[in-house]
Design a protein around this motif. Structure first.
Motif, mmCIF file in Angstrom:
data_model
loop_
_atom_site.group_PDB
_atom_site.id
_atom_site.type_symbol
_atom_site.label_atom_id
_atom_site.label_comp_id
_atom_site.label_asym_id
_atom_site.label_seq_id
_atom_site.Cartn_x
_atom_site.Cartn_y
_atom_site.Cartn_z
ATOM 1 N N GLY A 1 -12.051 -1.731 45.551
ATOM 2 C CA GLY A 1 -11.227 -2.095 44.409
ATOM 3 C C GLY A 1 -10.666 -3.494 44.466
ATOM 4 O O GLY A 1 -10.531 -4.163 43.433
ATOM 5 N N LYS A 2 -10.330 -3.987 45.661
ATOM 6 C CA LYS A 2 -9.743 -5.317 45.765
ATOM 7 C C LYS A 2 -10.709 -6.390 45.294
ATOM 8 O O LYS A 2 -10.354 -7.292 44.528
ATOM 9 N N VAL A 3 -11.950 -6.303 45.775
ATOM 10 C CA VAL A 3 -12.961 -7.286 45.379
ATOM 11 C C VAL A 3 -13.260 -7.165 43.888
ATOM 12 O O VAL A 3 -13.329 -8.170 43.158
ATOM 13 N N ILE A 4 -13.439 -5.947 43.413
ATOM 14 C CA ILE A 4 -13.812 -5.742 42.015
ATOM 15 C C ILE A 4 -12.701 -6.188 41.074
ATOM 16 O O ILE A 4 -12.952 -6.841 40.056
ATOM 17 N N ASP A 5 -11.433 -5.889 41.406
ATOM 18 C CA ASP A 5 -10.336 -6.301 40.539
ATOM 19 C C ASP A 5 -10.211 -7.826 40.485
ATOM 20 O O ASP A 5 -10.013 -8.406 39.412
ATOM 21 N N LEU B 1 -14.704 4.901 46.484
ATOM 22 C CA LEU B 1 -14.253 5.567 45.264
ATOM 23 C C LEU B 1 -12.745 5.715 45.245
ATOM 24 O O LEU B 1 -12.206 6.728 44.815
ATOM 25 N N ALA B 2 -12.042 4.683 45.697
ATOM 26 C CA ALA B 2 -10.594 4.787 45.867
ATOM 27 C C ALA B 2 -9.843 4.917 44.550
ATOM 28 O O ALA B 2 -8.787 5.526 44.490
ATOM 29 N N HIS B 3 -10.381 4.343 43.466
ATOM 30 C CA HIS B 3 -9.695 4.467 42.174
ATOM 31 C C HIS B 3 -10.668 4.219 41.037
ATOM 32 O O HIS B 3 -11.856 3.957 41.264
ATOM 33 N N ASP B 4 -10.173 4.292 39.788
ATOM 34 C CA ASP B 4 -11.049 4.233 38.622
ATOM 35 C C ASP B 4 -11.260 2.826 38.092
ATOM 36 O O ASP B 4 -11.772 2.643 36.985
ATOM 37 N N GLY B 5 -10.896 1.812 38.869
ATOM 38 C CA GLY B 5 -11.024 0.440 38.404
ATOM 39 C C GLY B 5 -12.442 -0.059 38.297
ATOM 40 O O GLY B 5 -12.684 -1.098 37.689
ATOM 41 N N VAL B 6 -13.402 0.667 38.879
ATOM 42 C CA VAL B 6 -14.784 0.186 38.869
ATOM 43 C C VAL B 6 -15.322 0.025 37.450
ATOM 44 O O VAL B 6 -16.173 -0.826 37.187
ATOM 45 N N CYS B 7 -14.819 0.806 36.505
ATOM 46 C CA CYS B 7 -15.328 0.745 35.133
ATOM 47 C C CYS B 7 -14.190 0.723 34.118
ATOM 48 O O CYS B 7 -14.245 1.377 33.086
ATOM 49 N N PRO C 1 -13.278 7.790 55.020
ATOM 50 C CA PRO C 1 -13.021 8.957 54.166
ATOM 51 C C PRO C 1 -11.746 8.836 53.334
ATOM 52 O O PRO C 1 -11.700 9.315 52.192
ATOM 53 N N ARG C 2 -10.725 8.186 53.887
ATOM 54 C CA ARG C 2 -9.463 8.073 53.153
ATOM 55 C C ARG C 2 -9.653 7.318 51.834
ATOM 56 O O ARG C 2 -9.004 7.626 50.835
ATOM 57 N N PHE C 3 -10.567 6.328 51.822
ATOM 58 C CA PHE C 3 -10.802 5.554 50.612
ATOM 59 C C PHE C 3 -11.541 6.369 49.560
ATOM 60 O O PHE C 3 -11.440 6.095 48.376
ATOM 61 N N VAL C 4 -12.287 7.356 49.989
ATOM 62 C CA VAL C 4 -12.979 8.226 49.049
ATOM 63 C C VAL C 4 -12.014 9.292 48.528
ATOM 64 O O VAL C 4 -11.967 9.580 47.325
ATOM 65 N N ARG C 5 -11.239 9.855 49.431
ATOM 66 C CA ARG C 5 -10.278 10.888 49.025
ATOM 67 C C ARG C 5 -9.256 10.335 48.024
ATOM 68 O O ARG C 5 -8.793 11.045 47.135
ATOM 69 N N SER C 6 -8.903 9.062 48.175
ATOM 70 C CA SER C 6 -7.938 8.445 47.270
ATOM 71 C C SER C 6 -8.366 8.587 45.822
ATOM 72 O O SER C 6 -7.537 8.798 44.925
ATOM 73 N N GLY C 7 -9.670 8.500 45.570
ATOM 74 C CA GLY C 7 -10.162 8.638 44.208
ATOM 75 C C GLY C 7 -9.914 10.011 43.622
ATOM 76 O O GLY C 7 -9.803 10.166 42.398
ATOM 77 N N ILE C 8 -9.814 11.010 44.487
ATOM 78 C CA ILE C 8 -9.513 12.369 44.016
ATOM 79 C C ILE C 8 -8.115 12.395 43.404
ATOM 80 O O ILE C 8 -7.902 12.956 42.319
#
Length: 356
Positions: free
Chosen positions: A99-103, A123-129, A164-171
């Motif tokens: 997310g940091k790079v993409i934002d 998949l830490a958050h919904d900022g990808v799209c 894993p923590r960065f993936v779970r964050s997206g949940i």
């Protein structure tokens, strides 16, 4: 009979699945995305080096590589300045990372007037799209409106390499849509704020897919559902023209934690998950709050302030300050307008209910 419709800003290409990063050259060759094939690629300073080695063979030899140090307004402006200063006439910016790079790249692309292709590695958050870039600034953290990415690539094989923590964050991020939508409905009833039904349906679909899915982040099927849900969640904001479908009291609380306790701040999605369950509990929807808390627990995500490393007083401070993070936004916090003593009681009651 007239056919009524509307135009929706959406990516020209979305690819989600194992190994789809190998399709990146073909996606970038689409002239709707890059007319000249001259690409500037933004990566992180750390894990970006490994990603460059992993993906460089699939990209044109004359790609320009640019590192991003952090998700800050200064870093985003610096990235734009460096891309502009390079002698190569780039026509597309590609962001490969979290997310940091993409934002930072989303903001830089907007500043440059370039389309952005987002290649997510977690998949830490919904900022990808989403049409929003969340960046640190002198006042804390701000949300900046930007054009939606023109292309989105989520390689589930790359996602599995993320902590894993960065993936779970997206949940937690996806689940918090349920809180955001309840706040939007509340504002519609109390203030007359209009609701976009299509955006709401997209955000709810993303949240309920996670709420009812029995899998874990170790399952390819679940990862695919989560990735698709986060894309839908981000696209819902583009459809609505506001972050309303995915941001309510849950996000206000998360932003307050970031500003008041920056050294203790957890992952954005972790904080939003806790904020969402608390706000749902505060709203009196105890069955839904319990269901959401059970999902967070099953996926090893925080549920209480203590799980986030905050004590009761600190979390109450965050709830008290939360409405100041989004002036003009109406949520359950603004509606109840609780005194500090009642907030203290509410937090204590929440902890007593959900402490493990």
């Amino acid at each position: 009979m007239a056919v009524l419709s509307r135009l929706i800003q959406a990516p020209a290409a979305v690819r989600i699945g194992p190994g789809v990063a190998a399709e990146l050259p073909g996606i970038l060759a689409d002239q709707r995305i890059s007319a000249s094939g001259r690409l500037a690629v933004a990566i992180s300073e750390g894990s970006g080096t490994q990603l460059r080695e992993q993906l460089a063979g699939d990209l044109p030899a004359d790609v320009g590589w640019f590192t991003v140090s952090r998700a800050s307004l200064d870093a985003a402006v610096d990235l734009a300045d460096r891309v502009r200063a390079d002698k190569a006439p780039y026509d597309t910016l590609v962001a490969i990372g979290g997310g940091k790079v993409i934002d930072a790249a989303k903001y830089a692309a907007a500043r440059l007037g370039m389309p952005l292709v987002a290649v997510a590695t977690n998949l830490a958050h919904d900022g990808v799209c989403s049409p929003v870039a969340t960046l640190e600034n002198d006042a804390g953290t701000g949300s900046y409106g930007v054009p939606n990415p023109i292309g989105v690539v989520i390689d589930l094989d790359l996602i599995r390499q993320a902590p894993p923590r960065f993936v779970r964050s997206g949940i937690g991020e996806a689940l918090s849509n349920l809180c955001a939508l309840a706040d939007w409905e509340l504002s519609h009833r109390e203030t007359g704020e209009p609701i976009d039904g299509l955006a709401a349906a997209m955000a709810r679909t993303a949240a309920e897919a996670i709420l009812h899915h029995p899998g874990t982040i170790d399952d390819a099927g679940f990862l695919g559902v989560l990735a698709n849900g986060l894309v839908l969640s981000g696209q819902a904001m583009a459809v609505a023209g506001t972050s309303r479908p995915s941001s309510g009291a849950c996000h206000e609380i998360s932003h307050a934690i970031d500003q008041l306790f920056p050294k203790q701040a957890a992952q954005h999605g972790e904080q939003c998950g806790v904020g969402a369950v608390f706000a749902t509990h505060l709203r009196g929807e105890h069955a839904l709050a319990a269901e959401m808390a059970a999902v967070l627990t099953r996926h090893e995500l925080p549920v209480t302030p203590g799980d986030l490393g905050l004590d009761i007083d600190q979390f109450a401070d965050a709830v008290t300050y939360a409405p100041h993070t989004r002036p003009g936004r109406f949520t359950i916090l603004e509606h109840l307008d609780l005194s500090r003593s009642r907030i203290d009681d509410a937090v204590k009651g929440y902890v007593a209910t959900y402490a493990r």
